[in-house]
Design a protein around this motif. Structure first.
Motif, short mmCIF file in Angstrom:
data_model
loop_
_atom_site.label_atom_id
_atom_site.label_comp_id
_atom_site.label_asym_id
_atom_site.label_seq_id
_atom_site.Cartn_x
_atom_site.Cartn_y
_atom_site.Cartn_z
N ILE A 58 -1.06 36.49 13.58
CA ILE A 58 0.06 36.18 12.69
C ILE A 58 0.26 37.32 11.69
N LEU A 59 1.49 37.73 11.48
CA LEU A 59 1.83 38.70 10.44
C LEU A 59 2.55 37.98 9.32
N LEU A 60 2.15 38.25 8.10
CA LEU A 60 2.79 37.65 6.93
C LEU A 60 3.66 38.69 6.24
N ALA A 61 4.68 38.20 5.54
CA ALA A 61 5.61 39.10 4.84
C ALA A 61 4.91 39.94 3.79
N ARG A 62 3.80 39.46 3.25
CA ARG A 62 3.09 40.24 2.23
C ARG A 62 2.47 41.51 2.79
N ASP A 63 2.30 41.58 4.11
CA ASP A 63 1.75 42.78 4.74
C ASP A 63 2.85 43.84 4.82
N PRO A 64 2.69 44.98 4.14
CA PRO A 64 3.76 45.97 4.13
C PRO A 64 4.08 46.54 5.51
N LEU A 65 3.17 46.43 6.46
CA LEU A 65 3.43 46.94 7.82
C LEU A 65 4.16 45.92 8.70
N ALA A 66 4.16 44.67 8.32
CA ALA A 66 4.69 43.61 9.17
C ALA A 66 6.13 43.85 9.65
N PRO A 67 7.10 44.13 8.79
CA PRO A 67 8.47 44.30 9.29
C PRO A 67 8.60 45.43 10.31
N THR A 68 7.92 46.54 10.06
CA THR A 68 8.00 47.67 10.99
C THR A 68 7.37 47.33 12.33
N LEU A 69 6.23 46.66 12.29
CA LEU A 69 5.57 46.26 13.54
C LEU A 69 6.44 45.29 14.33
N ILE A 70 7.09 44.38 13.65
CA ILE A 70 7.98 43.42 14.32
C ILE A 70 9.18 44.14 14.92
N GLU A 71 9.73 45.09 14.20
CA GLU A 71 10.86 45.86 14.74
C GLU A 71 10.44 46.66 15.98
N GLN A 72 9.22 47.20 15.97
CA GLN A 72 8.73 47.92 17.14
C GLN A 72 8.57 46.97 18.32
N TRP A 73 8.03 45.78 18.06
CA TRP A 73 7.90 44.79 19.13
C TRP A 73 9.28 44.45 19.69
#
Length: 93
Positions: A24-39
């Protein structure tokens, strides 16, 4: 787009097998949005090359929206998840 209080259409908890590992990735993780966009970009490529069904485009759109919403949430709630220091003790005079 799902949250703890409002699971989305592609809720991993609901869709996972009982013993299936998940991450699970949480919004508090600064890498989360970029990783989701890559996925999402990888999944889009798989759909375009017919390695995944067209129906996965809905999942791609939800992932892209999730990344956007995570950035917005983070901007509005920066620091909210960090523990707050305890209040200073009151000194009796």
């Amino acid at each position: 787009m799902g949250s703890k209080n409002n699971p989305g259409e592609f809720d991993c908890y609901k869709n996972a097998l009982p013993d299936e590992p998940m991450f699970i990735l949480l919004a508090r993780d600064p890498l989360a949005p970029t990783l989701i966009e890559q996925w999402a970009a990888n999944r889009m490529q798989a759909v375009m090359t017919k390695m995944r069904p067209l129906e996965d485009l809905k999942m791609v759109a939800e992932a892209q929206q999730c990344a956007k919403t995570m950035r917005e949430w983070r901007d509005e709630n920066d620091g909210k998840w960090r523990p707050q220091p305890p209040p200073a003790p009151k000194l009796d005079k």
